[in-house]
Design an enzyme around this catalytic site. Sequence first.
Site, PDB file in Angstrom:
ATOM      1  N   SER A 141       8.943  10.268  -6.203  1.00  0.00           N
ATOM      2  CA  SER A 141       8.031   8.927  -6.718  1.00  0.00           C
ATOM      3  C   SER A 141       6.718   9.571  -6.581  1.00  0.00           C
ATOM      4  O   SER A 141       6.242  10.227  -6.152  1.00  0.00           O
ATOM      5  CB  SER A 141       8.269   7.623  -6.148  1.00  0.00           C
ATOM      6  OG  SER A 141       8.323   7.882  -4.653  1.00  0.00           O
ATOM      7  N   GLU A 194       2.381   8.026  -6.976  1.00  0.00           N
ATOM      8  CA  GLU A 194       1.654   6.587  -6.699  1.00  0.00           C
ATOM      9  C   GLU A 194       0.398   6.909  -7.367  1.00  0.00           C
ATOM     10  O   GLU A 194      -0.186   7.843  -7.578  1.00  0.00           O
ATOM     11  CB  GLU A 194       1.535   6.443  -5.097  1.00  0.00           C
ATOM     12  CG  GLU A 194       0.747   5.347  -5.053  1.00  0.00           C
ATOM     13  CD  GLU A 194       0.473   5.033  -3.512  1.00  0.00           C
ATOM     14  OE1 GLU A 194       1.431   4.847  -2.877  1.00  0.00           O
ATOM     15  OE2 GLU A 194      -0.472   4.672  -3.070  1.00  0.00           O
ATOM     16  N   ASP A 213      -5.262  -4.276   4.128  1.00  0.00           N
ATOM     17  CA  ASP A 213      -6.276  -4.409   4.835  1.00  0.00           C
ATOM     18  C   ASP A 213      -7.488  -4.895   4.305  1.00  0.00           C
ATOM     19  O   ASP A 213      -7.773  -4.400   3.177  1.00  0.00           O
ATOM     20  CB  ASP A 213      -6.715  -2.901   5.371  1.00  0.00           C
ATOM     21  CG  ASP A 213      -5.851  -2.019   6.125  1.00  0.00           C
ATOM     22  OD1 ASP A 213      -5.267  -2.659   7.255  1.00  0.00           O
ATOM     23  OD2 ASP A 213      -5.303  -0.958   5.607  1.00  0.00           O
ATOM     24  N   PHE A 260     -10.319   9.746   4.285  1.00  0.00           N
ATOM     25  CA  PHE A 260      -9.411   9.063   4.082  1.00  0.00           C
ATOM     26  C   PHE A 260      -8.401   9.045   5.451  1.00  0.00           C
ATOM     27  O   PHE A 260      -7.885   7.947   5.913  1.00  0.00           O
ATOM     28  CB  PHE A 260      -8.357   9.500   3.112  1.00  0.00           C
ATOM     29  CG  PHE A 260      -8.564   9.284   1.638  1.00  0.00           C
ATOM     30  CD1 PHE A 260      -9.701   8.448   1.349  1.00  0.00           C
ATOM     31  CD2 PHE A 260      -7.856   9.647   0.775  1.00  0.00           C
ATOM     32  CE1 PHE A 260      -9.981   8.047   0.011  1.00  0.00           C
ATOM     33  CE2 PHE A 260      -8.141   9.558  -0.876  1.00  0.00           C
ATOM     34  CZ  PHE A 260      -9.246   8.448  -1.000  1.00  0.00           C
ATOM     35  N   HIS A 319       7.134  11.153  -1.962  1.00  0.00           N
ATOM     36  CA  HIS A 319       6.374  10.049  -2.684  1.00  0.00           C
ATOM     37  C   HIS A 319       5.158  10.681  -2.724  1.00  0.00           C
ATOM     38  O   HIS A 319       4.420  10.810  -1.631  1.00  0.00           O
ATOM     39  CB  HIS A 319       6.585   8.814  -1.848  1.00  0.00           C
ATOM     40  CG  HIS A 319       5.655   7.650  -2.455  1.00  0.00           C
ATOM     41  ND1 HIS A 319       5.884   6.898  -3.436  1.00  0.00           N
ATOM     42  CD2 HIS A 319       4.255   7.280  -2.348  1.00  0.00           C
ATOM     43  CE1 HIS A 319       4.906   6.014  -3.925  1.00  0.00           C
ATOM     44  NE2 HIS A 319       3.961   6.439  -3.090  1.00  0.00           N
TER      45      HIS A 319
HETATM   46  P1  FAD Z   1       2.393  -4.059   8.958  1.00  0.00           P
HETATM   47  O1  FAD Z   1       3.834  -3.528   8.936  1.00  0.00           O
HETATM   48  O2  FAD Z   1       2.410  -5.506   8.879  1.00  0.00           O
HETATM   49  O3  FAD Z   1       1.763  -3.507  10.229  1.00  0.00           O
HETATM   50  C1  FAD Z   1       0.132  -3.603  10.396  1.00  0.00           C
HETATM   51  C2  FAD Z   1       0.177  -3.510  12.034  1.00  0.00           C
HETATM   52  O4  FAD Z   1       0.394  -4.782  12.801  1.00  0.00           O
HETATM   53  C3  FAD Z   1       0.521  -2.245  12.590  1.00  0.00           C
HETATM   54  O5  FAD Z   1      -0.157  -2.058  13.682  1.00  0.00           O
HETATM   55  C4  FAD Z   1       1.999  -2.798  13.268  1.00  0.00           C
HETATM   56  O6  FAD Z   1       2.506  -2.063  14.383  1.00  0.00           O
HETATM   57  C5  FAD Z   1       1.574  -4.528  13.750  1.00  0.00           C
HETATM   58  N1  FAD Z   1       2.717  -5.280  13.405  1.00  0.00           N
HETATM   59  C6  FAD Z   1       3.314  -5.233  12.623  1.00  0.00           C
HETATM   60  N2  FAD Z   1       4.539  -6.595  12.563  1.00  0.00           N
HETATM   61  C7  FAD Z   1       4.081  -7.057  13.509  1.00  0.00           C
HETATM   62  C8  FAD Z   1       4.344  -8.225  14.271  1.00  0.00           C
HETATM   63  N3  FAD Z   1       5.534  -8.937  13.766  1.00  0.00           N
HETATM   64  N4  FAD Z   1       4.013  -8.683  15.656  1.00  0.00           N
HETATM   65  C9  FAD Z   1       2.771  -7.786  15.990  1.00  0.00           C
HETATM   66  N5  FAD Z   1       2.379  -6.703  15.468  1.00  0.00           N
HETATM   67  C10 FAD Z   1       2.986  -6.041  14.115  1.00  0.00           C
HETATM   68  N6  FAD Z   1      -2.648  -1.113   1.255  1.00  0.00           N
HETATM   69  C11 FAD Z   1      -3.136  -1.796   0.147  1.00  0.00           C
HETATM   70  O7  FAD Z   1      -4.045  -2.710   0.216  1.00  0.00           O
HETATM   71  N7  FAD Z   1      -2.335  -1.828  -0.926  1.00  0.00           N
HETATM   72  C12 FAD Z   1      -1.603  -0.914  -1.418  1.00  0.00           C
HETATM   73  O8  FAD Z   1      -0.999  -0.747  -2.328  1.00  0.00           O
HETATM   74  C13 FAD Z   1      -0.945  -0.053  -0.275  1.00  0.00           C
HETATM   75  N8  FAD Z   1      -0.029   0.838  -0.433  1.00  0.00           N
HETATM   76  C14 FAD Z   1       0.325   1.550   0.554  1.00  0.00           C
HETATM   77  C15 FAD Z   1       1.422   2.312   0.446  1.00  0.00           C
HETATM   78  C16 FAD Z   1       2.201   2.896   1.545  1.00  0.00           C
HETATM   79  C17 FAD Z   1       3.334   3.860   1.272  1.00  0.00           C
HETATM   80  C18 FAD Z   1       1.430   2.936   2.700  1.00  0.00           C
HETATM   81  C19 FAD Z   1       1.900   3.918   3.930  1.00  0.00           C
HETATM   82  C20 FAD Z   1       0.391   2.172   2.970  1.00  0.00           C
HETATM   83  C21 FAD Z   1      -0.264   1.743   2.057  1.00  0.00           C
HETATM   84  N9  FAD Z   1      -1.163   0.643   2.199  1.00  0.00           N
HETATM   85  C22 FAD Z   1      -1.636  -0.242   1.047  1.00  0.00           C
HETATM   86  C23 FAD Z   1      -1.802   0.514   3.294  1.00  0.00           C
HETATM   87  C24 FAD Z   1      -1.471  -0.528   4.462  1.00  0.00           C
HETATM   88  O9  FAD Z   1      -1.634  -1.805   3.711  1.00  0.00           O
HETATM   89  C25 FAD Z   1      -1.940  -0.631   5.733  1.00  0.00           C
HETATM   90  O10 FAD Z   1      -1.890   0.786   6.362  1.00  0.00           O
HETATM   91  C26 FAD Z   1      -2.234  -1.652   6.551  1.00  0.00           C
HETATM   92  O11 FAD Z   1      -2.916  -1.304   7.472  1.00  0.00           O
HETATM   93  C27 FAD Z   1      -0.584  -1.824   7.139  1.00  0.00           C
HETATM   94  O12 FAD Z   1      -0.008  -2.373   6.338  1.00  0.00           O
HETATM   95  P2  FAD Z   1       1.611  -2.448   6.638  1.00  0.00           P
HETATM   96  O13 FAD Z   1       2.336  -3.122   5.441  1.00  0.00           O
HETATM   97  O14 FAD Z   1       2.375  -1.317   7.110  1.00  0.00           O
HETATM   98  O15 FAD Z   1       1.609  -3.583   7.835  1.00  0.00           O
END
Ligand code: FAD
Length: 275
Positions: A7, A9, A100, A207, A257
């Site tokens: 895929s 992005e 974020d 980055f 990806h």
């Molecule tokens: P989470 O899985 O929620 O994790 C965030 C942090 O919180 C981690 O340190 C984790 O260990 C901790 N955590 C998670 N769940 C819990 C819990 N229940 N209790 C306590 N701690 C917890 N960002 C954007 O804004 N837009 C995008 O389109 C985008 N696309 C992305 C695509 C990919 C493939 C990747 C890898 C990243 C992308 N990001 C994007 C960046 C991403 O939003 C950031 O890395 C963000 O800081 C974390 O998102 P996450 O969904 O991994 O968060």
Amino acid sequence: MNPHNFSIEFFPPKTEEGTEKLRVTRAKLAELNPKYFSVTFGAGGTTQQGTLDTVVEIRKEGFDAAPHLSCVGGTRDSIRQILQTYKDHNIHRLVALRGDLPSGYGMGGEFRYANELVEFIRSETGDWFQIEVAAYPEMHPQAKSPQDDLQNFVRKIQAGANAAITQYFYNADAYFQFVENAQKAGVNVPIVAGIMPITNSSQLMRFSEMCGAEIPRWVRLKLASYGDDSASIKAFGLDVVTQMCERLLAGGAPGLHFYSLNQAAATTAIWNRLV
Ligand code: FAD
């Protein structure tokens, strides 16, 4: 070698010129026949319309497309509406993230973590969406420890994610270790490797600083030694990243990806060396 999960992005363009450029990029990348394209979503909904417009355009061109959806700053109502819009457009794939917000904004909103978003999507829309979530072989920068981060990753899969895409990395061993540990923790969904082509050294350093991806010392030194010689940086980057992709696929990675940054050349060059 044609991985099942290949895929690419994009980010949604902000100007008409950017939109036009992305169409040209897409036409080139379409020749590689990826399984789907994905389109990022600015945290706090800043690109909501741009993400949707880009996804709709890609689908009209005959390709599957997945909008990303980040929940930080969102409310249940706002996320519900976005999900309904995606459903109305017959979109069946999503990349679900926390996102974020820029510093100073706090977290806000009704979702704290991506596992809560996945749970919400499943409760609202059942099995309508194929949900991908993010994974961090080198640990998410805010996590307490790699073990804690892994547990949080497992939580997202248990909440109903179908697959994962990793943050980019240049240490294949970190990926293999992460996959092994995830499997030991009961995860049996595909964990696709996120690949960032190397084309520009200062951009890559910036980055990587933000997202916690490590640039191995020898790669950093080599890149620095090329100074402004962009051709040498690209040639070196192509070798390093292609070799890593070969290793990943040979070692069982279910797919790749590509973070294309809306450029076709680097992804195409890597891809053509792999097939
Ligand atoms: P989470 O899985 O929620 O994790 C965030 C942090 O919180 C981690 O340190 C984790 O260990 C901790 N955590 C998670 N769940 C819990 C819990 N229940 N209790 C306590 N701690 C917890 N960002 C954007 O804004 N837009 C995008 O389109 C985008 N696309 C992305 C695509 C990919 C493939 C990747 C890898 C990243 C992308 N990001 C994007 C960046 C991403 O939003 C950031 O890395 C963000 O800081 C974390 O998102 P996450 O969904 O991994 O968060």
